[in-house]
Design an enzyme around this catalytic site. Sequence first.
Site, mmCIF file in Angstrom:
data_model
loop_
_atom_site.group_PDB
_atom_site.id
_atom_site.type_symbol
_atom_site.label_atom_id
_atom_site.label_comp_id
_atom_site.label_asym_id
_atom_site.label_seq_id
_atom_site.Cartn_x
_atom_site.Cartn_y
_atom_site.Cartn_z
ATOM 1 N N HIS A 67 0.833 -1.202 0.000
ATOM 2 C CA HIS A 67 0.000 0.000 0.000
ATOM 3 C C HIS A 67 0.862 1.244 0.000
ATOM 4 C CE1 HIS A 67 -0.246 1.230 4.511
ATOM 5 N NE2 HIS A 67 0.860 0.565 4.310
ATOM 6 N N CYS A 121 3.806 5.147 5.734
ATOM 7 C CA CYS A 121 3.896 3.919 6.526
ATOM 8 C C CYS A 121 5.343 3.429 6.553
ATOM 9 C CB CYS A 121 3.001 2.843 5.915
ATOM 10 S SG CYS A 121 3.000 1.273 6.805
ATOM 11 N N GLN A 139 -7.547 -3.015 9.434
ATOM 12 C CA GLN A 139 -8.786 -2.262 9.608
ATOM 13 C C GLN A 139 -9.782 -2.707 8.535
ATOM 14 O OE1 GLN A 139 -8.125 2.046 10.215
ATOM 15 N NE2 GLN A 139 -5.994 1.507 10.642
ATOM 16 N N SER A 162 -6.160 5.249 9.722
ATOM 17 C CA SER A 162 -4.732 5.553 9.559
ATOM 18 C C SER A 162 -4.481 6.653 8.533
ATOM 19 C CB SER A 162 -3.968 4.303 9.129
ATOM 20 O OG SER A 162 -4.056 3.317 10.126
ATOM 21 N N HIS A 165 -5.333 5.370 1.448
ATOM 22 C CA HIS A 165 -4.416 4.387 0.873
ATOM 23 C C HIS A 165 -4.731 4.115 -0.589
ATOM 24 C CE1 HIS A 165 -3.922 2.596 5.081
ATOM 25 N NE2 HIS A 165 -5.128 3.120 5.167
#
Length: 171
Positions: A67, A121, A139, A162, A165
């Site tokens: 991702h 990330c 998630q 978060s 993405h």
Amino acid sequence: MSGWEVRLSTSRGVPYFYNAETRESMWEAPPDLTQEQIAALPGAKHYLPGAHGSANGERPAQVRASHLLVKHRGSRRPSSWKEQNITRSKEEAIAMLKEYAAQINGDPEKFGELASKYSDCSSHSNKGDLGFFKPGQMQRPFEEATYALKVGEISDVVDTDSGVHLILRTA
């Protein structure tokens, strides 16, 4: 023939790649093989069910994805390896992600290149690769988007706690 096959690790319960000719083994797919070649390896159909899509309607036990995450000030933890305090809006993060998607244009190599450079990330150091995961480990919006993709497909923008993405399903 490449000599590679897919086996299941008895200690970790995840697939790995083994070359019977060289006796080499690795967790990652051999870099010189295409997705089509990986899907055709002995054991791939059994241990990498996602490699053949889910034409039978069954959900594979696990998937693998990379991702590219862009965090925003509303993210669960608005900081990253490249920015101590992220102040961009969610709309700005989505616009950035759409620019990256246009540059990627469906190319998995370009995806990895941009994830390495721009993802918020820590997986950026591995071209965005998150490895294999099972239901309940990510998630829910991320998991659902990943399982909905076929191997080699890239998602549209996916929104989680978060951040936002782009997801590339790799197995």
